[in-house]
Enzyme design. Sequence first.
Site, PDB file in Angstrom:
ATOM      1  N   ASN A  62      60.669  73.818  27.251  1.00 49.99           N
ATOM      2  CA  ASN A  62      60.529  74.560  28.505  1.00 49.99           C
ATOM      3  C   ASN A  62      61.932  74.680  29.088  1.00 49.99           C
ATOM      4  OD1 ASN A  62      60.014  75.535  31.051  1.00 49.99           O
ATOM      5  ND2 ASN A  62      59.134  73.624  31.834  1.00 49.99           N
ATOM      6  N   LYS A  95      62.911  76.385  31.571  1.00 49.75           N
ATOM      7  CA  LYS A  95      62.917  76.568  33.029  1.00 49.75           C
ATOM      8  C   LYS A  95      63.859  77.728  33.411  1.00 49.75           C
ATOM      9  CE  LYS A  95      61.986  71.677  33.359  1.00 49.75           C
ATOM     10  NZ  LYS A  95      61.824  70.539  34.218  1.00 49.75           N
ATOM     11  N   HIS A 116      52.779  74.444  35.608  1.00 52.86           N
ATOM     12  CA  HIS A 116      53.817  73.410  35.558  1.00 52.86           C
ATOM     13  C   HIS A 116      53.957  72.785  36.947  1.00 52.86           C
ATOM     14  CE1 HIS A 116      57.738  71.491  35.217  1.00 52.86           C
ATOM     15  NE2 HIS A 116      57.500  71.460  33.916  1.00 52.86           N
ATOM     16  N   GLU A 119      56.416  72.094  38.675  1.00 51.84           N
ATOM     17  CA  GLU A 119      57.389  72.774  39.550  1.00 51.84           C
ATOM     18  C   GLU A 119      56.766  74.016  40.178  1.00 51.84           C
ATOM     19  OE1 GLU A 119      60.433  72.975  36.574  1.00 51.84           O
ATOM     20  OE2 GLU A 119      60.645  70.796  36.706  1.00 51.84           O
ATOM     21  N   GLU A 156      51.907  65.718  32.025  1.00 54.27           N
ATOM     22  CA  GLU A 156      53.255  65.463  32.509  1.00 54.27           C
ATOM     23  C   GLU A 156      53.210  64.698  33.819  1.00 54.27           C
ATOM     24  OE1 GLU A 156      56.150  68.507  30.704  1.00 54.27           O
ATOM     25  OE2 GLU A 156      55.385  69.364  32.551  1.00 54.27           O
ATOM     26  N   GLY A 202      62.328  65.206  34.400  1.00 54.96           N
ATOM     27  CA  GLY A 202      63.735  65.384  34.770  1.00 54.96           C
ATOM     28  C   GLY A 202      64.350  64.172  35.456  1.00 54.96           C
ATOM     29  N   SER A 259      60.851  63.558  30.408  1.00 57.06           N
ATOM     30  CA  SER A 259      62.036  62.859  29.886  1.00 57.06           C
ATOM     31  C   SER A 259      61.876  62.419  28.424  1.00 57.06           C
ATOM     32  CB  SER A 259      62.387  61.673  30.773  1.00 57.06           C
ATOM     33  OG  SER A 259      62.687  62.114  32.089  1.00 57.06           O
TER      34      SER A 259
HETATM   35  C1  PEP Z   1      59.173  69.608  31.865  1.00 56.93           C
HETATM   36  O1  PEP Z   1      59.726  70.207  32.768  1.00 56.93           O
HETATM   37  O2  PEP Z   1      58.145  70.075  31.390  1.00 56.93           O
HETATM   38  C2  PEP Z   1      59.773  68.366  31.403  1.00 56.93           C
HETATM   39  C3  PEP Z   1      59.042  67.552  30.694  1.00 56.93           C
HETATM   40  O3  PEP Z   1      61.088  68.129  31.765  1.00 56.93           O
HETATM   41  P1  PEP Z   1      62.020  66.924  31.255  1.00 56.93           P
HETATM   42  O4  PEP Z   1      61.843  66.836  29.762  1.00 56.93           O
HETATM   43  O5  PEP Z   1      63.401  67.327  31.640  1.00 56.93           O
HETATM   44  O6  PEP Z   1      61.550  65.687  31.940  1.00 56.93           O
END
Ligand code: PEP
Length: 250
Positions: free
Chosen positions: A9, A11, A94, A96, A166, A172, A212
Amino acid sequence: MRKPIIAGNWKMNKTAAEAEALINELKPLVAKSKPEVVLCVPYTALWVAGKAIEGTKIKLGAENVAWADSGAFTGEISADMLLEAGVEYVIIGHSERRQYFGETDETVNKRMKQALAKGLKPIVCVGETLTEREKNKTKRVLKKQIVDGFKDITAEDFDNIVIAYEPVWAIGTGKTATAEDANKTIGYIRSLVKKIWGQEVGKALRIQYGGSMKPSNAKELMAERNIDGGLIGGAALKAADFAGIVNYKD
Ligand code: PEP
């Protein structure tokens, strides 16, 4: 047997030119990948990315889709527009989007139905925030996201759906859920799906972990029974890191 699926992803990162360069760097590194590999890129990079992955097994994904076919929806993108660019997968809900852009279980549901009706494969994100986790509300939150977000979704629809678990506090932040914890929570999601849509649907459904994930923890996470892949944010922006996750078995 569920085929693992690793999706990047990106973003709001990478111009079209940067996307092309990243994909060209990535291609040889994932050429022998065992999992399904998907790149969810910004809209402006879709066409270039689609061209760059031609002749590879990499699939193209987008980061959202409108619930309407067309019309007065400023800033949205339609399923037909995505299909025309060669998109197969689309991230929906997501955290976000939920946090900054007012996405709710209801809008997730509408977007998912549109995606499915148009032949796009939704990667639907669910997960609890840190406060919800600390208040022991994880299961309650996930149950609501599944029951309301997947309202009127049929057992057959699940053939084309991937769920990404998630935990919001792990996105992040560098904090990863322990493999055991992630497995347990994903197991809960799977049991819920089995209860509502049937044993076979739950057994066949691919559920990713996201938060992460990186080359150093991918193997441990992927070894868990219930974890069928990863949705990767930060680490998807560097070819070597993303490839390190895709090739977690090597
Ligand atoms: C995401 O935004 O879906 C995500 C898992 O981000 P990160 O891997 O940076 O934690």
